[in-house]
Design an enzyme around this catalytic site. Structure first.
Site, short mmCIF file in Angstrom:
data_model
loop_
_atom_site.label_atom_id
_atom_site.label_comp_id
_atom_site.label_asym_id
_atom_site.label_seq_id
_atom_site.Cartn_x
_atom_site.Cartn_y
_atom_site.Cartn_z
N ASP A 1 -4.15 7.76 -0.67
CA ASP A 1 -5.04 8.23 -1.71
C ASP A 1 -6.45 7.83 -1.26
OD1 ASP A 1 -6.03 8.98 -4.31
OD2 ASP A 1 -6.01 6.85 -4.84
N GLY B 1 -7.00 7.63 -11.32
CA GLY B 1 -6.20 8.55 -10.53
C GLY B 1 -5.82 9.85 -11.23
N ASP C 1 -9.81 7.73 -3.59
CA ASP C 1 -10.61 6.99 -4.57
C ASP C 1 -9.90 5.71 -5.00
OD1 ASP C 1 -12.59 9.09 -4.77
OD2 ASP C 1 -11.19 10.22 -6.01
N ASP D 1 -3.80 3.45 -5.60
CA ASP D 1 -4.28 2.43 -6.54
C ASP D 1 -3.92 2.77 -7.99
OD1 ASP D 1 -6.16 4.61 -6.58
OD2 ASP D 1 -7.44 3.33 -7.80
C1 G6P Z 1 -9.03 11.25 -8.20
C2 G6P Z 1 -9.73 10.13 -8.95
C3 G6P Z 1 -9.89 10.47 -10.41
C4 G6P Z 1 -10.55 11.84 -10.57
C5 G6P Z 1 -9.74 12.91 -9.84
C6 G6P Z 1 -10.42 14.27 -9.88
O1 G6P Z 1 -7.69 11.26 -8.55
O2 G6P Z 1 -8.99 8.94 -8.81
O3 G6P Z 1 -10.66 9.49 -11.03
O4 G6P Z 1 -10.66 12.20 -11.94
O5 G6P Z 1 -9.59 12.53 -8.48
O6 G6P Z 1 -11.63 14.16 -9.16
P1 G6P Z 1 -12.77 15.27 -9.14
O7 G6P Z 1 -13.74 14.73 -8.12
O8 G6P Z 1 -12.15 16.55 -8.71
O9 G6P Z 1 -13.33 15.34 -10.51
MG MG Z 2 -7.04 6.47 -6.54
#
Ligand code: G6P
Ligand code: MG
Length: 215
Positions: A10, A48, A12, A170
């Protein structure tokens, strides 16, 4: 696990701390809209989780039109984009470059499974795009984590069966996705965040391949 042939990360909150910027983006949107929102709620319900599902949690039973929903998602993304634009290689988790080098030297494939549509922008800012054999992002699949789809897709991109992959996440929803995909799951964060992780490490900082494998 069969002999490990690929590690699917993953992005972020694993390879970099963009999960903090996602939180700050949602927090600013919540303040605009007069919606109470805490860091604890973010950790428990938004970590996430995809853009639309995150907004759905924030607004709960408040009534908004589809147009307003689209505008709010775009606004949060503007806030997030402002926060990430100064990111650089120094924002890769400590020891991250060395770890990615070590994995590749060991002949293990590397992939990304991120729900974010900003994934490639962040990888480019961090200057780590070239370390990955396959990148699955927020544009790759329809069903988001905890569905297994994005990890299965990433395994296909690196040409390794899921059973020979280690997934690193995470978020509990991500660990769920990894397990449903048939991979071994490494959770990053507090032990009590995860329900199905095979192993948990409190942080990704200064980790070597042997730490990821638990060897
Ligand atoms: C990841 C992050 C989330 C986020 C999602 C969508 O899973 O952990 O916090 O909301 O991606 O991200 P985006 O950049 O497309 O809004
Ligand atoms: Mg993450």
């Amino acid at each position: 696990m069969q002999t490990l042939k690929a590690i699917i990360f993953d992005l972020d909150g694993v390879l970099t701390d963009t999960s903090e910027y996602h939180y700050q983006g949602w927090k600013r949107l919540a303040e605009d809209e007069g919606i109470p929102f805490t860091r604890e709620e973010n950790d428990a319900y938004l970590r996430g989780v995809g853009r639309r599902e995150s907004l759905a949690y924030l607004i709960r039973d408040r009534q908004y039109s589809e147009e307003q929903i689209q505008e709010m998602m775009a606004r949060k993304n503007r806030y997030y984009s402002e926060l990430i634009k100064a990111m650089s290689p120094k924002d890769v988790v400590a020891g991250g470059f060395e770890l990615l080098e070590e994995i590749r030297h060991a002949g293990i494939k590397t992939g990304i499974a991120s729900a974010s549509k900003n994934c490639r922008i962040v990888l480019d800012l961090l200057e780590i795009t070239q370390y990955f054999d396959g990148i699955a992002d927020g544009n790759s699949v329809v069903n988001s984590k905890p569905a297994a789809d994005i990890f299965v897709f990433a395994a296909g991109l690196v040409n390794v069966p899921t059973i020979a992959c280690l997934g690193v996440e995470d978020a509990d929803a991500g660990v769920e996705a990894i397990k449903t995909a048939g991979m071994t799951a490494l959770g990053i964060g507090p032990q009590d965040r995860f329900h199905r992780a095979d192993r948990v490490l409190p942080s990704m900082e200064n980790k070597r391949l042997k730490d990821l494998l638990g060897a």
